[in-house]
Design a protein around this motif. Structure first.
Motif, short mmCIF file in Angstrom:
data_model
loop_
_atom_site.label_atom_id
_atom_site.label_comp_id
_atom_site.label_asym_id
_atom_site.label_seq_id
_atom_site.Cartn_x
_atom_site.Cartn_y
_atom_site.Cartn_z
N ALA A 120 0.82 -1.22 0.00
CA ALA A 120 0.00 0.00 0.00
C ALA A 120 0.86 1.27 0.00
CB ALA A 120 -0.93 0.00 1.21
N LYS A 121 2.02 1.25 0.66
CA LYS A 121 2.87 2.46 0.75
C LYS A 121 4.02 2.45 -0.27
CE LYS A 121 2.06 3.07 5.69
NZ LYS A 121 1.64 1.74 6.15
N LYS A 122 4.68 1.31 -0.43
CA LYS A 122 5.89 1.25 -1.26
C LYS A 122 5.63 0.81 -2.70
CE LYS A 122 9.09 0.38 2.57
NZ LYS A 122 9.57 1.70 2.80
N GLY A 123 4.42 0.38 -3.01
CA GLY A 123 4.09 -0.04 -4.37
C GLY A 123 4.60 -1.44 -4.68
N LEU A 124 4.92 -1.67 -5.96
CA LEU A 124 5.35 -2.99 -6.43
C LEU A 124 6.69 -3.37 -5.80
CD1 LEU A 124 4.83 -5.37 -8.37
CD2 LEU A 124 6.07 -4.09 -10.11
N LEU A 150 10.53 -12.32 4.66
CA LEU A 150 9.41 -13.14 5.09
C LEU A 150 8.27 -12.23 5.51
CD1 LEU A 150 11.42 -15.70 7.26
CD2 LEU A 150 10.78 -15.88 4.86
N ILE A 151 7.11 -12.45 4.93
CA ILE A 151 5.93 -11.61 5.20
C ILE A 151 4.87 -12.48 5.86
CG2 ILE A 151 4.11 -10.21 4.16
CD1 ILE A 151 6.06 -9.71 1.80
N PRO A 152 4.40 -12.08 7.05
CA PRO A 152 3.37 -12.88 7.72
C PRO A 152 2.07 -12.89 6.91
CG PRO A 152 3.73 -10.81 8.89
CD PRO A 152 4.74 -10.87 7.78
N ILE A 153 1.44 -14.06 6.87
CA ILE A 153 0.14 -14.18 6.19
C ILE A 153 -0.93 -14.06 7.26
CG2 ILE A 153 -1.40 -15.69 4.88
CD1 ILE A 153 1.08 -16.93 3.60
N ASN A 154 -1.62 -12.92 7.25
CA ASN A 154 -2.74 -12.71 8.15
C ASN A 154 -3.66 -11.66 7.55
OD1 ASN A 154 -1.68 -10.10 8.90
ND2 ASN A 154 -0.27 -11.15 10.28
N ASP A 155 -4.82 -11.46 8.17
CA ASP A 155 -5.82 -10.54 7.62
C ASP A 155 -5.35 -9.08 7.63
OD1 ASP A 155 -7.48 -12.66 7.12
OD2 ASP A 155 -8.64 -12.42 8.96
N GLU A 156 -4.46 -8.73 8.55
CA GLU A 156 -3.97 -7.35 8.61
C GLU A 156 -2.96 -7.06 7.48
OE1 GLU A 156 -3.63 -9.34 11.69
OE2 GLU A 156 -5.73 -8.74 11.91
N THR A 157 -2.17 -8.06 7.11
CA THR A 157 -1.12 -7.87 6.12
C THR A 157 -1.62 -8.04 4.69
OG1 THR A 157 0.48 -8.71 7.72
CG2 THR A 157 1.22 -8.58 5.46
N ILE A 158 -2.35 -9.10 4.42
CA ILE A 158 -2.86 -9.37 3.06
C ILE A 158 -4.22 -8.69 2.92
CG2 ILE A 158 -3.41 -11.13 1.35
CD1 ILE A 158 -0.54 -11.42 2.40
N THR A 159 -4.29 -7.70 2.04
CA THR A 159 -5.55 -6.94 1.92
C THR A 159 -6.41 -7.36 0.73
OG1 THR A 159 -4.40 -5.18 0.70
CG2 THR A 159 -4.60 -4.92 3.10
N ASN A 160 -5.76 -7.89 -0.34
CA ASN A 160 -6.54 -8.24 -1.52
C ASN A 160 -5.75 -9.18 -2.42
OD1 ASN A 160 -7.28 -7.52 -4.57
ND2 ASN A 160 -9.07 -7.15 -3.30
N VAL A 161 -6.47 -10.09 -3.07
CA VAL A 161 -5.87 -11.01 -4.04
C VAL A 161 -6.52 -10.71 -5.39
CG1 VAL A 161 -5.47 -13.40 -4.67
CG2 VAL A 161 -5.67 -12.78 -2.26
N ASP A 162 -5.70 -10.26 -6.34
CA ASP A 162 -6.19 -9.98 -7.69
C ASP A 162 -5.72 -11.12 -8.59
OD1 ASP A 162 -6.73 -9.11 -10.26
OD2 ASP A 162 -6.07 -7.05 -9.89
N ARG A 163 -6.57 -12.13 -8.74
CA ARG A 163 -6.19 -13.31 -9.51
C ARG A 163 -5.96 -13.00 -10.99
NH1 ARG A 163 -9.20 -15.02 -5.30
NH2 ARG A 163 -8.40 -16.83 -4.17
N LYS A 164 -6.77 -12.09 -11.54
CA LYS A 164 -6.63 -11.73 -12.96
C LYS A 164 -5.26 -11.13 -13.25
CE LYS A 164 -10.83 -10.89 -15.49
NZ LYS A 164 -12.10 -10.81 -14.82
N ALA A 165 -4.86 -10.15 -12.42
CA ALA A 165 -3.57 -9.48 -12.62
C ALA A 165 -2.42 -10.23 -11.97
CB ALA A 165 -3.65 -8.07 -12.06
N HIS A 169 -2.07 -7.81 -2.90
CA HIS A 169 -1.97 -6.48 -2.28
C HIS A 169 -1.77 -6.65 -0.79
CE1 HIS A 169 -3.00 -4.24 -5.94
NE2 HIS A 169 -3.66 -5.34 -6.24
N VAL A 170 -0.74 -5.96 -0.27
CA VAL A 170 -0.38 -6.09 1.14
C VAL A 170 -0.28 -4.73 1.80
CG1 VAL A 170 0.86 -8.26 0.76
CG2 VAL A 170 2.12 -6.11 0.68
N ASN A 171 -0.36 -4.75 3.11
CA ASN A 171 -0.11 -3.57 3.94
C ASN A 171 0.95 -4.02 4.94
OD1 ASN A 171 -0.24 -1.14 5.18
ND2 ASN A 171 -2.33 -1.37 5.95
#
Length: 181
Positions: A120-124, A150-165, A169-171
Motif C-alpha cells: 500500500a505504501k511502497k508499491g510494487l 518473510l511476510i506474515p500471512i494474516n488478515d492485517e497484512t494481506i488486503t486483496n488477491v487480484d487473480r486476474k492481474a 496487495h499487502v499492507n
C-alpha cells in the motif's frame, strides 16, 4: 473406457502418509490443510508413489481428536499391514477442481506462487517465491533488493488477491522491509 490421466500440476497436496495403523491396512496420515474435518467425507484420493499418481477409493477417514491434523485413513484394496508398506511417506493429492472458489481476500498457497506483491505504501515490490507453513502461522517469501524477506500471512497484512492481474496487495507492518536490509 480408458481412465483420464491426471498430472501433478492438476493436483494440490493434501498431506502425507506417515505410518501403518494396526494390522488391517489403515494408515496414519498428516493432513496439511486448515480444516481437516472437511476431508472426513472424501470418497477418493490420489497417492503419489515414486512419481506415479494412483487413484484410490477411500473407505474411511477418522480425524484424531487429540491431533487435529492427523487422521486414520482406510483405502480400498489395502487390507493388511504388508499392503501399507510401499505407501509410507507417499504424498496424498486431490484434483485442483475439487477446491472451493475463494473470495478476493483468501487464497490457496499454491495459487499465489509467482504473484507480484504490491504494498500500500511502497508499491510494487517483487514476486512470491514460496510459502512456508508452520503450526504457528504461515509466511510468504519474496526477494527484495537481493535479500529474502518473510511476510506474515494474516488478515492485517494481506488486503486483496487480484487473480486476474496475479497480484497480492499487502499492507506491510511498519519497518518490516528495513529489518532485512
Amino acid at each position: 473406457m480408458e481412465e483420464e490421466k491426471i498430472s501433478r500440476e492438476d493436483c494440490y497436496e493434501l498431506g502425507k502418509i506417515l505410518k501403518p495403523h494396526g494390522l488391517k491396512g489403515e494408515v496414519s496420515v498428516f493432513l496439511d490443510v486448515d480444516s481437516p474435518e472437511e476431508y472426513e467425507q472424501m470418497d477418493s484420493v490420489i497417492v503419489e508413489l515414486e512419481g506415479e499418481l494412483i487413484g484410490f477409493e477411500v473407505e474411511k477417514v477418522r480425524i484424531l481428536p487429540n491431533k487435529p491434523k492427523v487422521a486414520l485413513l482406510k483405502l480400498a484394496d489395502i487390507d493388511s499391514i504388508e499392503d501399507t508398506e510401499e505407501l509410507i511417506g507417499a504424498n496424498l493429492l486431490l484434483p485442483l477442481d475439487v477446491l472451493p472458489s475463494l473470495d478476493d481476500t483468501h487464497f490457496y498457497f499454491h495459487e499465489i506462487i509467482g504473484f507480484e506483491i504490491v504494498d500500500a505504501k511502497k508499491g510494487l515490490l517483487d514476486k512470491v517465491e514460496t510459502v512456508y507453513s508452520f503450526a504457528e502461522g504461515s509466511l510468504l517469501v519474496m526477494m527484495y533488493q537481493g535479500k529474502e524477506v518473510l511476510i506474515p500471512i494474516n488478515d492485517e497484512t494481506i488486503t486483496n488477491v487480484d487473480r486476474k492481474a496475479k497480484r497480492l496487495h499487502v499492507n506491510l507492518p511498519e519497518g518490516l522491509l528495513e529489518v532485512y536490509l
